[in-house]
Scaffold this motif. Structure first.
Motif, PDB file in Angstrom:
ATOM      1  N   GLY A  38      67.537  19.099   2.628  1.00  0.00           N
ATOM      2  CA  GLY A  38      67.767  20.377   1.961  1.00  0.00           C
ATOM      3  C   GLY A  38      69.183  20.882   2.161  1.00  0.00           C
ATOM      4  N   ALA A  39      69.712  20.709   3.369  1.00  0.00           N
ATOM      5  CA  ALA A  39      71.081  21.152   3.648  1.00  0.00           C
ATOM      6  C   ALA A  39      72.082  20.383   2.788  1.00  0.00           C
ATOM      7  CB  ALA A  39      71.394  20.956   5.126  1.00  0.00           C
ATOM      8  N   ALA A  40      71.806  19.102   2.547  1.00  0.00           N
ATOM      9  CA  ALA A  40      72.722  18.285   1.742  1.00  0.00           C
ATOM     10  C   ALA A  40      72.785  18.756   0.293  1.00  0.00           C
ATOM     11  CB  ALA A  40      72.283  16.824   1.792  1.00  0.00           C
ATOM     12  N   ALA A  41      71.680  19.343  -0.205  1.00  0.00           N
ATOM     13  CA  ALA A  41      71.620  19.738  -1.619  1.00  0.00           C
ATOM     14  C   ALA A  41      71.706  21.242  -1.838  1.00  0.00           C
ATOM     15  CB  ALA A  41      70.320  19.215  -2.235  1.00  0.00           C
ATOM     16  N   VAL A 228      70.392  15.953  -4.952  1.00  0.00           N
ATOM     17  CA  VAL A 228      69.515  17.059  -5.347  1.00  0.00           C
ATOM     18  C   VAL A 228      68.147  16.531  -5.745  1.00  0.00           C
ATOM     19  CG1 VAL A 228      69.146  18.927  -6.991  1.00  0.00           C
ATOM     20  CG2 VAL A 228      71.424  18.546  -6.028  1.00  0.00           C
ATOM     21  N   TRP A 229      68.124  15.441  -6.504  1.00  0.00           N
ATOM     22  CA  TRP A 229      66.845  14.870  -6.943  1.00  0.00           C
ATOM     23  C   TRP A 229      66.087  14.270  -5.762  1.00  0.00           C
ATOM     24  CZ3 TRP A 229      65.322  16.662 -11.275  1.00  0.00           C
ATOM     25  CH2 TRP A 229      66.267  16.986 -12.270  1.00  0.00           C
ATOM     26  N   VAL A 230      66.818  13.730  -4.795  1.00  0.00           N
ATOM     27  CA  VAL A 230      66.162  13.245  -3.573  1.00  0.00           C
ATOM     28  C   VAL A 230      65.520  14.414  -2.849  1.00  0.00           C
ATOM     29  CG1 VAL A 230      66.546  12.229  -1.298  1.00  0.00           C
ATOM     30  CG2 VAL A 230      67.669  11.245  -3.295  1.00  0.00           C
ATOM     31  N   THR A 235      60.871  17.208  -1.011  1.00  0.00           N
ATOM     32  CA  THR A 235      60.224  18.487  -0.726  1.00  0.00           C
ATOM     33  C   THR A 235      58.965  18.694  -1.566  1.00  0.00           C
ATOM     34  OG1 THR A 235      61.736  19.577  -2.289  1.00  0.00           O
ATOM     35  CG2 THR A 235      62.341  19.621   0.051  1.00  0.00           C
ATOM     36  N   ALA A 236      58.935  18.130  -2.776  1.00  0.00           N
ATOM     37  CA  ALA A 236      57.747  18.280  -3.613  1.00  0.00           C
ATOM     38  C   ALA A 236      56.581  17.454  -3.079  1.00  0.00           C
ATOM     39  CB  ALA A 236      58.066  17.867  -5.052  1.00  0.00           C
TER      40      ALA A 236
END
Length: 304
Positions: A38-41, A228-230, A235-236
């Motif tokens: 999450g921090a990366a995106a 972002v897609w990762v 997360t989903a």
């Protein structure tokens, strides 16, 4: 005969409690992955837009599982419950990604370990769940370890109480997470964990989509970097669909404070995740705080 039946009942309760503990152990490992990813995106997409997509994807995954395992019978009763739960948990996730724009993953994970203290308070307010002295001591130890990490193992910063903006934002989100835990037990009417999760995810997706409509429209989806897609995918699937089900499964078998006690493992998991993703190891002083949070979990498990 009566003694045998009572003994059997105790064994059943213990078996259910062990299943709850196992669910939360897996929960803590899966949640931890969302911090570095999450921090990366976090700075590439608006938190509302990211969470709207991840909630719909997670709802679809859980919905397929529900359809394949008996359907959602009885799930339509009192739909307001799902709106309440979905709004509360969506608030947590949106504030998490907003906080991760500036907070370091291990520091944010340490903030997350303050959730059990708040969950114990909400558990008493909503369900009158009493915290024993041993559990209270473990919660205090875990909070101490969390604060040590949040302040970067710096006594001077701790005395000045210098907390970053990202940590404050995420702390508000963690309060929503702590409230969610006893709310599940209070509002559940016997639905299966997967069914209850599905209703919560659909409601959360609707709420975030409505509130985040401008952010969704403003996002250039074709220009988003792969990270972002990762983050959305992880997360989903793992930090939403799986952890929602695990959390609700455990909440129906363990007191709120013990359910959230497994958050004490998250900084340790985040450290391992960060190393696996090629990040440098945290300073030794930070690891001391992480060790304190793990010790707090040990005390809570001993209380069983």
């Amino acid at each position: 005969m009566g003694a045998a039946m009572a003994g059997s009942g105790i064994l059943t309760l213990r078996a259910e409690a062990l299943r709850g503990h196992g669910a939360m152990l897996l929960f803590s490992a899966l949640v931890a992955g969302s911090f570095p990813l999450g921090a990366a995106a976090a700075n590439d997409i608006a938190p509302l837009a990211l969470n709207a997509v991840r909630f719909w994807v997670a709802a679809g995954i859980v919905g397929i599982g529900v359809a394949l395992t008996g359907g959602a019978r009885g799930a339509g009763a009192a739909p307001w419950r799902y709106i309440v739960l979905g709004t509360v948990f969506a608030t947590y996730f949106v504030l998490m990604f907003e906080g991760l724009k500036t907070a370091a993953p291990v520091s944010a994970a340490a903030v997350f370990t303050l959730t059990p203290v708040m969950a114990a308070g909400f558990g008493w307010l909503l369900l009158r769940q009493v915290t024993t002295p041993r559990i209270a001591g473990a919660l205090a130890l875990g909070a101490l370890g969390a604060l040590w990490v949040i302040f970067d193992a710096d006594w001077a910063a701790l005395r000045r109480f210098e907390v970053g903006r990202g940590e404050w934002i995420y702390l508000a989100g963690c309060a929503a997470h702590a409230l969610y835990t006893p709310l599940v037990r209070m509002l559940n009417r016997g639905e299966r964990a997967a069914v209850f999760t599905f209703g919560t995810l659909v409601a959360g997706a609707c709420v975030v989509s409505l509130v985040g409509a401008p952010a969704l429209a403003a996002t250039d989806w074709s220009a988003l970097p792969p990270r972002v897609w990762v983050a959305i995918g992880y997360t989903a699937v793992f930090a939403s669909a799986a952890t929602f089900t695990l959390l609700q499964f455990a909440t129906l078998r363990l007191p709120a404070a013990k359910v959230m006690a497994y958050t004490y493992l998250v900084p340790a998991w985040v450290t391992l995740w960060s190393l696996a993703l090629g990040q440098p190891a945290p300073p030794l002083g930070i690891l001391v705080g992480v060790a304190l949070t793990v010790g707090a979990l040990g005390l809570l498990l001993k209380a069983d």
